[in-house]
Write an enzyme that holds these catalytic residues in place. Structure first.
Site, short mmCIF file in Angstrom:
data_model
loop_
_atom_site.label_atom_id
_atom_site.label_comp_id
_atom_site.label_asym_id
_atom_site.label_seq_id
_atom_site.Cartn_x
_atom_site.Cartn_y
_atom_site.Cartn_z
N HIS A 60 -29.03 -15.21 59.12
CA HIS A 60 -29.67 -15.89 57.99
C HIS A 60 -29.03 -17.27 57.82
O HIS A 60 -28.04 -17.43 57.14
CB HIS A 60 -29.52 -15.06 56.71
CG HIS A 60 -30.34 -15.55 55.57
ND1 HIS A 60 -30.81 -14.71 54.58
CD2 HIS A 60 -30.80 -16.79 55.24
CE1 HIS A 60 -31.50 -15.41 53.70
NE2 HIS A 60 -31.50 -16.69 54.09
N GLU A 131 -38.00 -16.27 55.84
CA GLU A 131 -37.69 -15.91 54.47
C GLU A 131 -38.90 -16.28 53.61
O GLU A 131 -38.95 -17.31 52.96
CB GLU A 131 -36.43 -16.62 53.99
CG GLU A 131 -35.91 -16.07 52.66
CD GLU A 131 -34.60 -16.69 52.23
OE1 GLU A 131 -34.05 -16.22 51.22
OE2 GLU A 131 -34.12 -17.63 52.89
N ALA A 142 -34.43 -20.57 45.27
CA ALA A 142 -34.68 -21.92 45.77
C ALA A 142 -35.91 -21.99 46.67
O ALA A 142 -36.12 -22.98 47.37
CB ALA A 142 -33.45 -22.42 46.51
N ARG A 226 -30.37 2.49 33.94
CA ARG A 226 -31.50 3.43 33.82
C ARG A 226 -32.56 3.19 34.89
O ARG A 226 -33.25 4.11 35.28
CB ARG A 226 -32.11 3.35 32.41
CG ARG A 226 -31.28 4.08 31.36
CD ARG A 226 -32.03 4.25 30.06
NE ARG A 226 -32.24 2.97 29.38
CZ ARG A 226 -31.36 2.42 28.54
NH1 ARG A 226 -30.22 3.06 28.27
NH2 ARG A 226 -31.62 1.27 27.96
N ASP A 247 -19.09 -16.80 49.83
CA ASP A 247 -18.70 -18.20 49.69
C ASP A 247 -17.97 -18.49 48.39
O ASP A 247 -17.56 -19.63 48.13
CB ASP A 247 -19.92 -19.12 49.81
CG ASP A 247 -20.94 -18.92 48.69
OD1 ASP A 247 -20.83 -17.92 47.95
OD2 ASP A 247 -21.86 -19.76 48.56
N GLY A 248 -17.79 -17.47 47.54
CA GLY A 248 -17.13 -17.67 46.27
C GLY A 248 -18.05 -18.11 45.15
O GLY A 248 -17.63 -18.20 43.99
N ASP A 273 -26.37 -18.15 54.98
CA ASP A 273 -27.49 -18.73 54.22
C ASP A 273 -27.29 -20.24 54.12
O ASP A 273 -27.67 -20.88 53.13
CB ASP A 273 -27.60 -18.09 52.83
CG ASP A 273 -28.94 -18.36 52.15
OD1 ASP A 273 -29.88 -18.80 52.83
OD2 ASP A 273 -29.03 -18.14 50.92
N ALA A 307 -28.98 -22.97 45.93
CA ALA A 307 -29.91 -23.33 47.00
C ALA A 307 -29.24 -23.14 48.35
O ALA A 307 -28.82 -24.10 49.00
CB ALA A 307 -30.37 -24.77 46.81
N GLY A 308 -29.11 -21.89 48.75
CA GLY A 308 -28.38 -21.62 49.98
C GLY A 308 -26.91 -21.93 49.80
O GLY A 308 -26.39 -21.91 48.69
#
Length: 383
Positions: A60, A131, A142, A226, A247-248, A273, A307-308
């Protein structure tokens, strides 16, 4: 051709050989094990202070180094390929964000031309990941809402080719189940993403061939006690593999720990990504014609939506290890063999084993890439 021998700390599926050795003959691995005497005419790389790892596989990735797969020329793809090799990636699925059908078709055509050229100047492109465009606009993230389409077999067939290996879609949208069943028969992997699917929607989709989840937790209905929805099913049903972005920014460390404690490692796939900003500095970039702002490595639309990413695979592995999410063996496994299994190439790629393709990368203790080999070709070397 001379045999090539790499001596160092070899990362296997279950352990690290501290005094290990990998031998390459032409484009295949011919020996993996403890260090032994080598043939006198072999080319030997003495790398005792380095890790010898299976090459990473990114299923990806939208682009890097100022280029996006949606509008890349042949030379652009060569540049992306070399950049990815410098980060340890030996195989990838160029990933197309949702755009107009003509633009997506043109991008597929250009990527196929590159694949069919068999050029090996860096990372090998082993297929295409779409995607979209059959997504849920409520969780578009995005993705361009004006180009999102309702599931339709005619539109799908306009995009399908022998190189499309993975399609992300929203299984709850009317008509999506028919597409999943159709794609399953064509041996194209379907992944749930940008989705508001309920548990029952996911169960039905799995019964028809859904097998993967795109960037788990991001771009989907939140987990609820639920109605657990797509996330709850993905965590406990091991018929589904899941992608994570380490990536944090996309996922908390606690969530990374949660996922890796619940899911077996062969069902957890590290992805980047990454967008065109990967490898470049802070600034303004684009994704499918949308303005993207990058600050401190975090990529967002003007709305603030992620955005990625600007992540690279060696950094993803580093983050997983240094944040003590998993150990080095498991992190490398999730960046190599797990993705290979998802797309069905684990018989020839994804681990250092005899008769598999000679795909490897050499890392120092700080996870910097020093050398990358793709099918026996050294495509990056700063040793």
């Amino acid at each position: 051709m001379k045999k090539r021998v790499f001596i160092g700390k070899v990362i296997l599926k279950d352990r690290i050989l501290q005094k290990g050795m990998v031998e390459i003959e032409e484009d295949k691995i011919s020996y993996v094990g403890e260090r032994k005497e080598v043939d006198k005419d072999s080319e030997v790389f003495y790398l005792e202070d380095f890790f010898i790892s299976p090459g990473f596989i990114d299923i990806h990735i939208h682009g890097s180094h100022g280029r996006d797969f949606l509008n890349s020329s042949f030379n652009d793809m060569k540049e992306i390929s070399y950049f990815l090799a410098s980060k340890g990636v030996t195989s990838c699925l160029p990933t197309l964000a949702t755009s107009s059908l003509p633009e997506m078709k043109k991008a597929i055509y250009e990527i196929e031309k590159y694949i069919l050229s068999n050029v090996i100047k860096g990372t090998k492109f082993i297929g295409i990941h779409l995607e979209g465009p059959f997504l849920n606009p409520d969780y578009k993230g995005a993705q361009r809402e004006d180009y999102i389409l309702k599931p339709d077999l005619n539109n799908l067939n306009e995009l399908l080719s022998s190189h499309v290996r993975l399609i992300t879609l929203a299984p709850e949208i009317e008509g999506a189940l028919d597409l999943i069943s159709y794609l399953s028969k064509k041996r194209v992997i379907t992944s749930a993403g940008h989705t508001s699917a309920l548990s029952q929607d996911v169960e039905r989709a799995i019964s028809l061939g859904l097998s993967h989840v795109t960037h788990l937790f991001n771009g989907m209905r939140p987990l609820h006690h639920r109605e657990p929805g797509i996330i709850g099913v993905a965590l406990v049903d091991d018929r589904l593999s899941v992608e994570i972005i380490a990536d944090g920014y996309h996922l908390s460390d606690y969530i990374l720990k949660l996922v890796t404690k619940i899911k077996p490692r062969d069902k957890v796939v590290l992805i980047t990504d990454a967008i065109m900003a990967a490898g470049l500095s802070n600034g303004e970039y684009s994704l499918a014609g949308q303005r993207v702002l990058v600050r401190d490595g975090k990529a967002t639309l003007e709305s603030g939506s992620l955005a990625g990413s600007t992540l690279t695979m060696n950094k993803a592995v580093k983050n997983m290890v240094e944040k003590e999410i998993v150990n080095l063996v498991d992190a490398v496994y999730m960046a190599s063999l797990s993705p290979a299994k998802v797309i069905g190439i684990d018989g020839r790629k994804g681990s250092l084993e005899v008769s598999k393709d000679a795909d490897l990368t050499v890392l120092d203790e700080s996870f910097n890439v020093k050398l990358t080999m793709v099918e026996g070709h050294i495509v990056y070397n700063v040793l």
